[in-house]
Scaffold this active site. Structure first.
Site, short mmCIF file in Angstrom:
data_model
loop_
_atom_site.label_atom_id
_atom_site.label_comp_id
_atom_site.label_asym_id
_atom_site.label_seq_id
_atom_site.Cartn_x
_atom_site.Cartn_y
_atom_site.Cartn_z
N ASN A 185 72.62 64.31 -38.77
CA ASN A 185 72.25 62.89 -38.80
C ASN A 185 71.39 62.51 -37.59
OD1 ASN A 185 73.44 61.21 -41.11
ND2 ASN A 185 75.17 62.53 -40.55
N THR B 250 84.26 49.14 -34.07
CA THR B 250 85.26 48.29 -33.43
C THR B 250 86.41 49.20 -32.99
OG1 THR B 250 86.36 47.90 -35.55
CG2 THR B 250 84.67 46.29 -34.89
N MET C 192 83.26 63.26 -33.14
CA MET C 192 84.65 63.37 -33.61
C MET C 192 85.66 63.09 -32.49
SD MET C 192 83.99 64.04 -36.70
CE MET C 192 85.42 64.71 -37.52
N ARG C 193 85.61 61.88 -31.96
CA ARG C 193 86.57 61.49 -30.93
C ARG C 193 87.05 60.08 -31.22
NH1 ARG C 193 89.42 64.29 -27.74
NH2 ARG C 193 89.51 62.68 -26.15
N ILE C 194 88.33 59.87 -31.04
CA ILE C 194 88.85 58.50 -31.12
C ILE C 194 88.55 57.83 -29.79
CG2 ILE C 194 90.97 57.12 -31.31
CD1 ILE C 194 91.91 59.05 -33.40
N GLU D 133 89.23 49.58 -34.21
CA GLU D 133 89.94 50.21 -35.33
C GLU D 133 89.08 51.34 -35.91
OE1 GLU D 133 92.07 48.72 -39.43
OE2 GLU D 133 91.49 47.22 -37.96
N ASN E 268 78.33 53.69 -36.33
CA ASN E 268 78.87 54.98 -36.75
C ASN E 268 78.49 55.20 -38.21
OD1 ASN E 268 80.59 57.33 -36.71
ND2 ASN E 268 82.14 56.14 -37.79
N HIS F 35 80.11 57.06 -41.63
CA HIS F 35 81.35 57.64 -42.13
C HIS F 35 81.12 58.07 -43.57
CE1 HIS F 35 85.60 58.39 -42.42
NE2 HIS F 35 85.64 57.74 -43.57
C1 GRF Z 1 78.74 63.55 -41.40
O1 GRF Z 1 79.18 63.74 -42.71
C2 GRF Z 1 79.20 62.23 -40.87
O2 GRF Z 1 79.26 61.22 -41.85
C3 GRF Z 1 80.59 62.55 -40.40
O3 GRF Z 1 80.51 63.83 -39.86
C4 GRF Z 1 79.40 64.53 -40.44
C5 GRF Z 1 78.52 64.90 -39.28
O4 GRF Z 1 77.45 65.71 -39.67
N1 GRF Z 1 81.08 61.54 -39.51
P1 GRF Z 1 76.22 65.95 -38.69
O5 GRF Z 1 76.80 66.44 -37.37
O6 GRF Z 1 75.47 64.68 -38.53
O7 GRF Z 1 75.43 67.02 -39.35
#
Ligand code: GRF
Length: 213
Positions: free
Chosen positions: A14, A138, A87-89, A140, A104, A106
């Protein structure tokens, strides 16, 4: 010129889509990862983008990590912080610091399926549509004003992997467009919701598969 700082944890596809799209009026000032081995870091560095890795395991607490992360981000004077597979809260203090200027993506049609294993859960529920959501962050998890959504049809025989691959393609279209709209000042949060500007569709539906496919 607005500054965008992108946070990643892994391959960063992304992030790559946003860099490659080129956002008018903005530059990707830095890519920061919480894992030194995040593949996206090398990709960004090869393109002359500043990179940094802050290994969350080296910090005694979530607060300590978030404070260091905020310092690394703020060094680039960001107008927008983009979480792209980060990938962190995050602590509440961190989310408040970037309120209204942190997004973000999702891989589900929120508010359905926040958290992990979204595609598996959509298939288990027999969903006919799956998709992705760009939202302001946010406190949450996987919550907050929705900026844009994209949907794909769930096909017979789909597996979590095949569905994830189709949704990911849509993510790569949706996220740069959401960032573009933010940078262009087309997005406003009114009463906790993102108001779409005139004529600006905030959703994408991938083409229906042909019946012969
Ligand atoms: C994507 O599917 C995103 O929506 C999710 O984790 C994946 C990350 O992929 N949160 P990348 O690292 O952007 O290739």
């Amino acid at each position: 010129m607005k500054n965008i700082v992108i946070l990643i944890s892994g391959r960063g596809s992304n992030m790559q889509a946003i860099v490659e799209a080129g956002i008018p009026g903005a530059r990707v000032a830095a890519v920061i990862a919480n894992r030194p081995d995040a593949a996206g870091l090398a990709w960004a560095a090869e393109r002359g983008i500043a990179t940094a890795a802050l290994d969350h395991k080296a910090y005694a607490s979530r607060e300590a990590f978030d404070a260091a992360l905020a310092a690394a981000i703020d060094a680039h004077q960001p107008d927008l912080v983009v979480l792209a597979g980060f990938m962190r809260i995050l602590t509440e203090g961190f989310t408040r610091r970037y309120e209204g200027r942190m997004m973000n993506i999702h891989p589900s049609l929120l508010p359905a399926f926040p958290g992990l294993h979204t595609h598996e859960r959509a298939l288990e529920m027999g969903c006919k549509l799956a998709g992705c959501t760009v939202h302001f962050v946010t406190a949450e998890l996987d919550h907050g004003p929705i900026v844009a959504q994209g949907a794909v049809n769930v096909l017979d025989g789909d597996t979590p992997d095949s569905l994830a691959a189709r949704v990911l393609k849509l993510e790569h279209q949706l996220y740069p467009e959401a960032v573009r709209r933010f940078v262009a000042g087309e997005i406003a949060v009114v009463d906790g919701k993102v108001a779409a500007g005139p004529g600006a569709a905030a959703s994408l539906l991938s083409p229906l598969p042909s019946s012969k496919a």
